[in-house]
Scaffold this motif. Structure first.
Motif, PDB file in Angstrom:
ATOM      1  N   MET A  31       0.829  -1.212   0.000  1.00 47.25           N
ATOM      2  CA  MET A  31       0.000   0.000   0.000  1.00 47.25           C
ATOM      3  C   MET A  31       0.859   1.256   0.000  1.00 47.25           C
ATOM      4  N   ALA A  32       1.909   1.239   0.832  1.00 44.50           N
ATOM      5  CA  ALA A  32       2.717   2.445   0.996  1.00 44.50           C
ATOM      6  C   ALA A  32       3.555   2.756  -0.240  1.00 44.50           C
ATOM      7  N   LEU A  33       3.943   1.735  -1.016  1.00 51.65           N
ATOM      8  CA  LEU A  33       4.707   2.005  -2.233  1.00 51.65           C
ATOM      9  C   LEU A  33       3.901   2.870  -3.193  1.00 51.65           C
ATOM     10  N   GLY A  34       2.631   2.491  -3.401  1.00 49.05           N
ATOM     11  CA  GLY A  34       1.786   3.299  -4.271  1.00 49.05           C
ATOM     12  C   GLY A  34       1.563   4.684  -3.706  1.00 49.05           C
ATOM     13  N   LEU A  85      -5.131  -8.102 -13.574  1.00 49.90           N
ATOM     14  CA  LEU A  85      -6.386  -7.365 -13.767  1.00 49.90           C
ATOM     15  C   LEU A  85      -6.555  -6.287 -12.703  1.00 49.90           C
ATOM     16  N   ALA A  86      -6.155  -6.583 -11.465  1.00 42.16           N
ATOM     17  CA  ALA A  86      -6.265  -5.597 -10.391  1.00 42.16           C
ATOM     18  C   ALA A  86      -5.369  -4.395 -10.668  1.00 42.16           C
ATOM     19  N   PHE A  87      -4.158  -4.652 -11.148  1.00 40.57           N
ATOM     20  CA  PHE A  87      -3.248  -3.548 -11.478  1.00 40.57           C
ATOM     21  C   PHE A  87      -3.827  -2.687 -12.597  1.00 40.57           C
ATOM     22  N   VAL A  88      -4.332  -3.327 -13.650  1.00 40.56           N
ATOM     23  CA  VAL A  88      -4.877  -2.584 -14.792  1.00 40.56           C
ATOM     24  C   VAL A  88      -6.138  -1.832 -14.381  1.00 40.56           C
ATOM     25  N   GLY A  89      -7.040  -2.506 -13.646  1.00 40.77           N
ATOM     26  CA  GLY A  89      -8.294  -1.865 -13.257  1.00 40.77           C
ATOM     27  C   GLY A  89      -8.090  -0.684 -12.331  1.00 40.77           C
ATOM     28  N   ALA A  90      -7.298  -0.865 -11.266  1.00 42.05           N
ATOM     29  CA  ALA A  90      -7.051   0.233 -10.333  1.00 42.05           C
ATOM     30  C   ALA A  90      -6.232   1.336 -10.991  1.00 42.05           C
ATOM     31  N   GLY A  91      -5.272   0.959 -11.843  1.00 38.71           N
ATOM     32  CA  GLY A  91      -4.465   1.961 -12.543  1.00 38.71           C
ATOM     33  C   GLY A  91      -5.288   2.787 -13.511  1.00 38.71           C
ATOM     34  N   ALA A  92      -6.208   2.134 -14.240  1.00 37.78           N
ATOM     35  CA  ALA A  92      -7.071   2.862 -15.179  1.00 37.78           C
ATOM     36  C   ALA A  92      -7.985   3.829 -14.441  1.00 37.78           C
ATOM     37  N   LEU A  93      -8.548   3.379 -13.311  1.00 38.28           N
ATOM     38  CA  LEU A  93      -9.391   4.285 -12.516  1.00 38.28           C
ATOM     39  C   LEU A  93      -8.559   5.443 -11.979  1.00 38.28           C
ATOM     40  N   GLY A  94      -7.320   5.164 -11.561  1.00 39.43           N
ATOM     41  CA  GLY A  94      -6.449   6.223 -11.070  1.00 39.43           C
ATOM     42  C   GLY A  94      -6.145   7.259 -12.136  1.00 39.43           C
ATOM     43  N   PHE A 212       0.363   8.742 -11.254  1.00 36.69           N
ATOM     44  CA  PHE A 212      -0.817   8.517 -10.414  1.00 36.69           C
ATOM     45  C   PHE A 212      -1.426   7.151 -10.723  1.00 36.69           C
ATOM     46  N   GLY A 213      -1.482   6.799 -12.004  1.00 36.45           N
ATOM     47  CA  GLY A 213      -2.044   5.514 -12.394  1.00 36.45           C
ATOM     48  C   GLY A 213      -1.237   4.350 -11.863  1.00 36.45           C
ATOM     49  N   GLY A 220      -3.932  -1.600  -6.205  1.00 40.75           N
ATOM     50  CA  GLY A 220      -4.787  -2.697  -6.655  1.00 40.75           C
ATOM     51  C   GLY A 220      -4.144  -4.053  -6.423  1.00 40.75           C
ATOM     52  N   VAL A 221      -2.841  -4.153  -6.696  1.00 39.40           N
ATOM     53  CA  VAL A 221      -2.115  -5.402  -6.423  1.00 39.40           C
ATOM     54  C   VAL A 221      -2.092  -5.678  -4.922  1.00 39.40           C
TER      55      VAL A 221
END
Length: 308
Positions: A31-34, A85-94, A212-213, A220-221
């Motif tokens: 969490m903290a890396l992002g 999928l979690a990386f792509v989905g959360a990144g796209a929303l970001g 940001f993405g 997401g990961v």
């Protein structure tokens, strides 16, 4: 606090709680890396970071159900698909959030805090309306179930080892991305002097959006890893957001090494004290200790030295 325990029992307790702290450390680091990328490199206080984690957790949950119901022969590898999928989905929303809201609020930290806090409430209600208020759990593949005996009284869960290995790989990848890649150099150039970076041809808006993405994608990961250690609900992300900000600030907002070091210290302290004290008292003592240290060293454990 230690009354009634023998030295052997205390040794076993500290060993077990130490490993539990390593699992908590892994979630904190992911969490903290992002958040360190978003807050440390961009100066954006993202109070909705926990909701990006929960988006990754829900994506993992539905991916698990899809493989279980439609492709059971490949269920053992669904988690790797879910992480992508979690990386792509959360990144796209970001990236969408950065384009629609954050880019209008740069250099206004209080405004970004309030705006992302509002976004956090919106996303929580969206998750509640779409996925329901009930918490859900992910069914793990067989190879992640069980534990490895270390001694007669200490056993190490396999899923915890997997989460730690995943954290190590992602941390190395982020370090290479930030300090060895062309994009990482552009991010640090924009952070240190946005005007000069733009003057030498760097597309600062594009760097901001991708930064940001990627920060949200890493969250997401972290959500995928979170499903192995806890249940997923619309408000589960809020349980970790304060601790994550504490990790980033305590370690030094612009230092990935400081983020890792502070995550280790805080997770081990909380895990050990929670065994002997209540969970809330452990958090209070940890917070008071960190605040006391920050009063003596307000820049955090590690400081990025920049020539002015």
């Amino acid at each position: 606090m230690f009354e009634g325990y023998t030295l052997a029992e205390l040794g076993s307790i500290f060993a077990m709680q130490g490993f539990a702290g390593l699992i908590l450390f892994s979630v904190f680091v992911l969490m903290a890396l992002g958040l360190a990328i978003i807050f440390g490199q961009m100066g954006v206080i993202n109070m909705a970071h926990g909701e990006f984690l929960i988006l990754g957790a829900y994506i993992t949950y539905f991916t698990s159900n899809f493989f279980l119901n439609h492709i059971p022969a490949l269920f053992s590898v669904y988690f790797f698909v879910a992480m992508a999928l979690a990386f792509v989905g959360a990144g796209a929303l970001g990236m969408l959030v950065e384009w629609a809201m954050i880019r209008h609020l740069y250099r206004r930290p209080l405004d970004t805090l309030l705006a992302t806090w509002g976004l956090s409430l919106i996303l929580q209600q969206f998750y509640r309306s779409v996925f329901g208020a009930r918490e859900v759990g992910v069914e793990l593949p067989q190879w992640l179930i069980g534990s490895l005996p270390v001694t007669d009284v200490i056993e190490v869960p396999i899923n915890g080892l997997f989460v730690m290995a995943l954290t190590l790989m992602i941390t190395i990848a982020v370090g290479v991305l930030m300090y060895r890649s062309r994009w990482g150099k552009q991010v640090r150039a924009v952070m240190q002097n946005r005007v000069m970076a733009g003057a030498v041809g760097i597309d600062t808006e594009k760097v901001d959006r991708y930064t940001f993405g990627i920060g949200c994608g890493i969250a997401g990961v972290a959500g995928s890893a979170f499903t192995m250690v806890g249940s997923t609900g619309p408000t589960s992300g809020q349980l970790y957001i304060v601790d994550t900000f504490l990790v980033v600030v305590f370690g030094g907002a612009q230092s990935l090494l400081g983020t890792i070091a502070s995550a280790f210290v805080i997770s081990q302290a909380q895990s050990t004290m929670e065994f002997f004290l209540s969970g809330s008292m452990a958090k209070v003592l940890t917070l008071l200790t960190v605040v006391g240290i920050l009063m003596l060293r307000p820049q955090g454990l590690f400081v990025l030295k920049v020539r002015r």
